[in-house]
Design an enzyme around this catalytic site. Structure first.
Site: not given
Length: 259
Positions: A183, A186, A211-212, A241
């Site tokens: 996380d 990226k 995540d993401n 989120e």
């Protein structure tokens, strides 16, 4: 100067864009404009403001109380980019199913996901949590210790991931990683995954949760996962989120080893 007639002609298009992308405009307002204004007004970072709130609202030694205080901070005070309760339940379930003993976290931020993981792990397990931003790491350290987790349970490492991953075996005594939670930046997902693959730290069945991967997105990471043939994988669909209208996802990878 634009004539009133031309301005009126573009009004329907403008309204359409505002409606279609309203959640993105709201995110930009909350995450960027409000943050800059409050940073200037208070002289504190968003993470420092959140920590002050948690100190007054949470119960020391109670991880659930600290997680709830983070959620309250968002709903009552200010946006903060943390995992949140909905995607957090996906993380909780995977940890409870697998009971990993050695966990690597890439991107501690202010400690929310670290606390969330630590409370779900079995006795004797350990998290190596990486955070390259010194200010965020300071807050994360305070949050983690406030939750009641010591150095034996959570070791916070303040260095870039690409420096630490190759040293995990030699400097930290890590032999195999059972679970990795990504996380952080990226753009680092793919190179860091490749570092993990080359380090020998992933064993057959090691899980990576990223995540993401849909927003802001990690297309190079997903492309590598698809093409490498090293993983069984899926994407858990979710919203960003604390957002109802921005689609996101968490990639679950299970390492199968070199074929």
């Amino acid at each position: 100067m634009v004539s009133p007639a031309i301005a009126l002609a573009f009004l329907p298009l403008l309204l359409t864009l505002l409606i279609r992308y309203r959640y993105y405009f709201a995110l930009f307002y909350q995450a960027v404009l409000v943050r800059i204004w409050r940073d200037c007004r208070t002289g504190l970072s968003r993470e420092e403001r959140a920590f002050q709130y948690i100190l007054t609202e949470a119960t020391p030694g109670d991880p659930e109380s600290i997680l709830n205080a983070f959620d309250d901070w968002y709903s009552k005070v200010e946006y903060i980019s943390i995992l949140g309760p909905k995607k957090g339940k996906i993380l909780d379930r995977l940890l409870l199913e697998r009971s990993p003993m050695t966990v690597l976290e890439l991107g501690a931020h202010c400690g929310y996901s670290t606390v969330r993981m630590a409370r779900a792990l079995p006795p004797g397990s350990k998290i190596y949590s990486l955070e390259m931003d010194q200010g965020n790491a300071t807050i994360a350290e305070k949050i983690i210790r406030l939750a009641g987790f010591d150095d034996d349970m959570v070791e916070l490492i303040v260095k870039p991931s690409d420096e630490v991953i190759p040293q995990l075996r030699s400097d930290y005594g890590v032999q195999t990683l059972d679970f990795v939670f990504m996380d952080h930046w990226k753009k680092c997902y793919k190179p860091d995954l490749q570092l993990l693959e080359g380090s020998g730290l992933l064993g057959k069945g090691s899980m990576i949760l990223a995540d993401n991967v849909l927003f802001p997105g990690a297309p190079n990471f997903l492309r590598h996962v698809r093409r490498s043939g090293l993983y069984e994988w899926r994407v858990h669909r979710a919203c960003l989120e604390y957002s109802r209208g921005i689609r996101d996802g968490m990639a679950e990878l299970i390492y199968q080893g070199v074929k």
